[in-house]
Enzyme design. Sequence first.
Site, PDB file in Angstrom:
ATOM      1  N   GLU A  16       3.669 -11.619  -2.563  1.00 31.92           N
ATOM      2  CA  GLU A  16       4.472 -10.407  -2.437  1.00 31.92           C
ATOM      3  C   GLU A  16       5.547 -10.313  -3.528  1.00 31.92           C
ATOM      4  OE1 GLU A  16       5.201  -9.545   1.968  1.00 31.92           O
ATOM      5  OE2 GLU A  16       4.556 -11.628   1.963  1.00 31.92           O
ATOM      6  N   THR A 184      -8.595 -11.522  11.898  1.00 31.17           N
ATOM      7  CA  THR A 184      -8.270 -12.866  11.431  1.00 31.17           C
ATOM      8  C   THR A 184      -7.088 -12.776  10.475  1.00 31.17           C
ATOM      9  OG1 THR A 184      -9.898 -12.660   9.631  1.00 31.17           O
ATOM     10  CG2 THR A 184     -10.644 -13.683  11.686  1.00 31.17           C
ATOM     11  N   SER A 191       3.097  -8.888   4.706  1.00 28.62           N
ATOM     12  CA  SER A 191       2.510  -7.690   4.085  1.00 28.62           C
ATOM     13  C   SER A 191       1.015  -7.570   4.305  1.00 28.62           C
ATOM     14  CB  SER A 191       2.817  -7.659   2.584  1.00 28.62           C
ATOM     15  OG  SER A 191       4.169  -7.364   2.370  1.00 28.62           O
ATOM     16  N   GLU A 221      -6.809 -12.492  16.524  1.00 31.11           N
ATOM     17  CA  GLU A 221      -6.259 -11.634  17.571  1.00 31.11           C
ATOM     18  C   GLU A 221      -7.306 -10.650  18.076  1.00 31.11           C
ATOM     19  OE1 GLU A 221      -1.669 -11.439  15.867  1.00 31.11           O
ATOM     20  OE2 GLU A 221      -2.952  -9.667  15.782  1.00 31.11           O
ATOM     21  N   ARG A 227      -1.749   2.770  18.615  1.00 27.92           N
ATOM     22  CA  ARG A 227      -0.811   3.325  17.653  1.00 27.92           C
ATOM     23  C   ARG A 227       0.102   2.201  17.174  1.00 27.92           C
ATOM     24  NH1 ARG A 227       1.602   8.405  20.973  1.00 27.92           N
ATOM     25  NH2 ARG A 227       2.589   8.890  18.964  1.00 27.92           N
ATOM     26  N   SER A 326      11.048   2.464   2.007  1.00 28.46           N
ATOM     27  CA  SER A 326      10.475   1.501   2.951  1.00 28.46           C
ATOM     28  C   SER A 326      10.848   1.883   4.377  1.00 28.46           C
ATOM     29  CB  SER A 326      10.972   0.090   2.647  1.00 28.46           C
ATOM     30  OG  SER A 326      10.528  -0.342   1.374  1.00 28.46           O
TER      31      SER A 326
END
EC number: 6.3.2.4
Length: 353
Positions: A16, A184, A191, A221, A227, A326
């Site tokens: 990042e 995964t 990010s 997960e 949403r 942001s």
Amino acid sequence: MEKLNVVILFGGKSGEHDVSLESAASVYRAIDKDKYNIHTIGIAKNGKWAYCSCGPDEIQSGKWVEHEVEGSKINFIPSQKGSVGIELNDGSLVPVDVCFPVLHGPRGEDGTIQGLFEMAEIPYVGCKVLASSLAMDKIMFKKIMDFEGVPQVDYVYTTRFEFSDDPQGFADIAEERLRYPMFTKPANMGSSVGISKVGSRAELIEGVKNALEYDSKVVVEQGIRAREIEVAVLGNSEVEASVAGEIIPCKDFYDYEAKYLANESKTLIPAGIDKELENTIREMAIKAFKAIDGSGISRIDFFVEHESGTVYLNEINTMPGFTKISMYPKLWEATGVGYRELIDKLIKLAMEK
């Protein structure tokens, strides 16, 4: 009143790096120059540090590396002389009153740089060591949230050693506890780097392998139709939560490309949810932030399942993207706190902490 010396620290070795440059340049442009003397330290992708004489344009373009102050030394390790700060070639010292580490991802928001500041006794913007490391490690974070009773989607996890020893065995465990689609994710990454949506055993194994390129631990997960709602928090002992915002990704999910490279993803501030649901999410955000002993700044992300309306905590970002466009600054702007004022509040919270 004498102006404080604020060091904006940016760059880093993580994936990042470029996002950090954008955030740092934006902070530099907006910070109140009447209150603060601005100093800049960049960390190159190879990990080398440099004290620079540069402005926001050079930071944003990456040309800051050409503006290192000759003969300068960054001394964040206390010596017997007590000379913590930036040493110049004429022997003088620039003391550091507070550092704003606009660093994202590993070695920036995982507790490592925070530990250096603690050793040097330099006040810094953002969460402390424990909160930073817990929020960065998705597996440890999930365990804390489980203990606190904060709802999350179902998950399993593995390590490089365990997975390489028996990938099919791990796939058996994942398929027993979860259903497709799954996600995964590297345990320690930000990010949305290294994340894959998988819909079969072959894709699951490939997705774990991809995530292991970024970290030695991987979480898988349960995928849900939901949403994506985000809330910004601000504070130390007393914590405030902003209005909620909604991410409408241009892709199947909000990955790195959808966040930073594509222009089609949209944000909705305030989110199109009723007040009761928004208050529930804001209360959950503050609870999660306090549970990891958070301080200063964080953006907290949630899922709201389409069918049931159930709210699930996704993750805490202890140093979210900080450009003027942001999500974190925009959420506070919609709550009544402008960008420059927000920077000022974060510096005051750092000094208070």
